[in-house]
Scaffold this motif. Structure first.
Motif, mmCIF file in Angstrom:
data_model
loop_
_atom_site.group_PDB
_atom_site.id
_atom_site.type_symbol
_atom_site.label_atom_id
_atom_site.label_comp_id
_atom_site.label_asym_id
_atom_site.label_seq_id
_atom_site.Cartn_x
_atom_site.Cartn_y
_atom_site.Cartn_z
ATOM 1 N N THR A 217 0.713 -1.022 0.113
ATOM 2 C CA THR A 217 0.170 -0.240 -0.248
ATOM 3 C C THR A 217 0.619 0.855 -0.346
ATOM 4 O OG1 THR A 217 -1.941 -0.903 0.840
ATOM 5 C CG2 THR A 217 -1.534 1.158 1.085
ATOM 6 N N SER A 218 0.678 2.045 -0.441
ATOM 7 C CA SER A 218 1.734 3.304 -0.963
ATOM 8 C C SER A 218 1.600 4.168 -0.186
ATOM 9 C CB SER A 218 1.365 4.179 -3.003
ATOM 10 O OG SER A 218 -0.050 4.419 -2.895
ATOM 11 N N GLN A 219 1.032 4.009 1.485
ATOM 12 C CA GLN A 219 0.407 5.027 2.314
ATOM 13 C C GLN A 219 1.736 5.446 2.713
ATOM 14 O OE1 GLN A 219 -0.090 1.208 5.260
ATOM 15 N NE2 GLN A 219 -0.700 2.995 6.138
ATOM 16 N N PRO A 220 1.834 6.398 3.148
ATOM 17 C CA PRO A 220 3.636 7.086 4.277
ATOM 18 C C PRO A 220 3.982 6.464 5.198
ATOM 19 C CG PRO A 220 2.155 9.121 2.965
ATOM 20 C CD PRO A 220 1.270 8.037 2.887
ATOM 21 N N ALA A 280 0.738 6.598 -8.090
ATOM 22 C CA ALA A 280 -0.875 6.717 -6.982
ATOM 23 C C ALA A 280 -1.374 7.632 -7.419
ATOM 24 C CB ALA A 280 -0.717 6.207 -5.988
ATOM 25 N N GLU A 281 -1.766 8.781 -7.483
ATOM 26 C CA GLU A 281 -2.758 9.748 -8.343
ATOM 27 C C GLU A 281 -3.171 9.375 -9.418
ATOM 28 O OE1 GLU A 281 -2.731 14.844 -8.032
ATOM 29 O OE2 GLU A 281 -1.530 13.699 -7.094
ATOM 30 N N ALA A 282 -2.638 9.069 -9.779
ATOM 31 C CA ALA A 282 -2.591 8.807 -12.080
ATOM 32 C C ALA A 282 -3.412 8.233 -11.444
ATOM 33 C CB ALA A 282 -1.854 8.236 -12.154
ATOM 34 N N ASP A 283 -3.490 7.671 -10.901
ATOM 35 C CA ASP A 283 -4.420 5.506 -10.389
ATOM 36 C C ASP A 283 -5.849 5.875 -9.772
ATOM 37 O OD1 ASP A 283 -3.313 4.096 -12.738
ATOM 38 O OD2 ASP A 283 -1.918 3.220 -11.345
ATOM 39 N N GLY A 284 -6.052 7.300 -10.106
ATOM 40 C CA GLY A 284 -7.599 7.676 -8.419
ATOM 41 C C GLY A 284 -6.799 7.152 -7.130
ATOM 42 N N ASN A 285 -5.844 6.701 -6.586
ATOM 43 C CA ASN A 285 -5.175 6.528 -5.039
ATOM 44 C C ASN A 285 -5.703 5.486 -4.641
ATOM 45 O OD1 ASN A 285 -2.973 8.835 -4.814
ATOM 46 N ND2 ASN A 285 -4.862 10.823 -4.757
ATOM 47 N N VAL A 286 -5.346 4.941 -5.478
ATOM 48 C CA VAL A 286 -6.629 3.083 -5.040
ATOM 49 C C VAL A 286 -5.769 2.677 -4.395
ATOM 50 C CG1 VAL A 286 -7.787 0.954 -6.007
ATOM 51 C CG2 VAL A 286 -8.369 2.981 -6.585
ATOM 52 N N THR A 287 -4.405 2.556 -4.684
ATOM 53 C CA THR A 287 -3.690 2.087 -3.916
ATOM 54 C C THR A 287 -2.866 3.126 -2.128
ATOM 55 O OG1 THR A 287 -1.486 2.940 -4.367
ATOM 56 C CG2 THR A 287 -2.580 0.745 -5.451
#
Length: 456
Positions: A217-220, A280-287
């Motif tokens: 998951t691309s969460q900080p 992630a932003e380009a994919d709608g931040n789903v991840t």
């Protein structure tokens, strides 16, 4: 009254708030020991009533407790009231207001608070003389003296030889696992003694960018918790946030930890198992959010459990943080609970603090997803009964409690100016130069030494 120049609280706003607090405390006699014994900490000859009898002859007491946990602790308040029927907890909501300002406003109104959670480092509160040294209370408390705490448990909130707070709650973290995504790619649930190499390899195996599915998951937060843990696990840091043994210097700029950063950065730049912020932003931040079901691993704590149990559209479980080269540390946050120096009912206030380590309070906290804070076989066994963990990897939860390493910062001077987290987020999820770590870390290390010297 001490000069405000010696407080070094960082902003003129906080300095003004503290100035008001000290002035009011001086007028009301609540800033420390005074002729009124009720407002004074116990001396070596005083008797602290830590377990008063419940014979109905106690005067009713209302404790003002500053907390941002609106409604969360209601059941705990009731358990406390059952044990001490003459004491009622009145929660003072934070509502995003700095706690120091709330303390000052209550003092100004003549209704000082008694206990508080802490929203910044403890050094600021200690330098402002806002919180009571708990040492004499703890030394005379039957609950504290009889409890078996993890090694160093009470030392985590000690500064200038004062015990400034106790952990209200031990918030553990685990690695969340999307079992459905693992199964889709023919990967078994890892064992509890898995390694960081296992984590990385599995993350690559379950990544399918065409399906919008990624290993991590691309969460900080995963950078903040996991990279810090790996540095300890591999033997390159003594504490979380890359701190040395005595919490005086950051080791983030050492070559070994710089290589750890590169290792984690490669999840994005080499493996493709974790997205950059831009991707992630380009994919709608789903991840960005594990509950979307598009990622295999994430960081989880008690705050995610209710939503996952109620809404997750996939099978999930938990694992302990992986093993490194020398150890398998976990990651926990201690939420500080402090007694305020301005309290007019310190004995009752300390009962609320000591109550946190009773069996009923400890089991209630386990039910919410927290760690047990005492070493007790009865309480540890309760993990197996807690409804919140039904059907889950309870052994992983126990390992997280046993291997807990505590988030740094509460008693580190100049902590708010240590920019490690934003810096690493920009490097790992963005395009910032990794070498920026060196001057930033060196500058903070120099500053914390100077600040520590000034406080002497």
């Amino acid at each position: 009254m001490k000069s405000l120049k010696k407080k070094r609280l960082g902003t003129s706003i906080l300095a003004a708030v503290l100035s008001l607090t000290f002035m009011l405390a001086g007028c009301s006699g609540n800033s420390g020991p005074s002729g009124n014994k009720e407002n004074s900490p116990p001396s070596g000859n005083d008797t602290v009533v830590t377990e008063p009898g419940q014979d109905g002859d106690q005067e009713p007491v209302t404790l003002k407790f500053i907390s941002w946990k609106d409604g969360t602790y209601d059941e705990l308040y009731e358990l406390f009231h059952q044990k001490y029927p003459w004491i009622t907890i009145e929660q003072i909501p934070v509502n995003k207001q700095p706690i120091m300002e709330i303390i000052a406003s209550l003092e100004a109104a003549g209704t000082p608070a008694d206990v508080t959670e802490i929203d910044t480092d403890l050094v600021a509160f200690e330098q402002g003389e806002l919180i009571e040294d708990l040492t004499p209370y703890i030394e005379k408390s039957e609950i504290f003296q009889n409890a078996k705490f993890p090694e160093g448990f009470l030392d985590t909130m000690t500064f200038n030889s004062k015990r400034l707070a106790i952990p209200m709650v031990d918030v553990p973290m685990w690695i969340l696992v999307n079992k459905d995504l693992l199964a889709k790619h023919g990967v078994d649930m890892p064992s509890n003694d898995w390694t960081y190499d296992d984590f990385r390899n599995i993350a690559k195996q379950i990544t399918d960018s065409n399906a919008g599915e990624y290993g991590v998951t691309s969460q900080p937060e995963i950078q903040m918790r996991m990279l810090s843990s790996k540095a300890i696990a591999d033997g390159y840091a003594a504490n979380h946030q890359y701190m040395n043994e005595d919490m005086t210097q950051s080791l983030l700029s050492t070559p070994e930890i710089m290589n750890e950063v590169k290792w984690f950065q490669e999840l994005v730049t080499k493996d493709g198992s974790m997205q950059s912020n831009a991707a992630a932003e380009a994919d709608g931040n789903v991840t960005k959010d594990f509950i979307n079901g598009k990622t295999g691993f994430a960081i989880g704590g008690d705050w995610v459990l209710p939503t996952l149990k109620e809404k997750a559209p996939f099978q999930w479980d938990v694992l302990p943080f992986p093993k490194g080269k020398v150890s398998q540390p976990g990651y926990s946050i201690y939420g500080p609970l402090a007694m305020l120096a301005g309290s007019k009912q310190k004995e009752a206030a300390f009962l609320w603090l000591s109550f946190q380590f009773t069996p009923e309070a400890q089991k209630w906290k386990i039910d919410q997803g927290a760690n047990a804070s005492v070493n007790d076989s009865e309480i540890t066994a309760y993990y197996d009964e807690a409804p919140i963990w039904e059907g889950k990897n309870i052994e992983a939860v126990k390992i997280a409690q046993q291997n807990a390493r505590i988030q740094s910062g509460l008693t580190v001077v100049g902590w708010r100016e240590y920019n490690y987290n934003n810096l690493l987020n920009d490097i790992i999820f963005g395009d910032r130069d990794i070498n920026d770590i060196i001057p930033e870390t060196e500058a903070w290390n120099k500053k914390t030494i100077e600040l520590r010297e000034s406080l002497k």
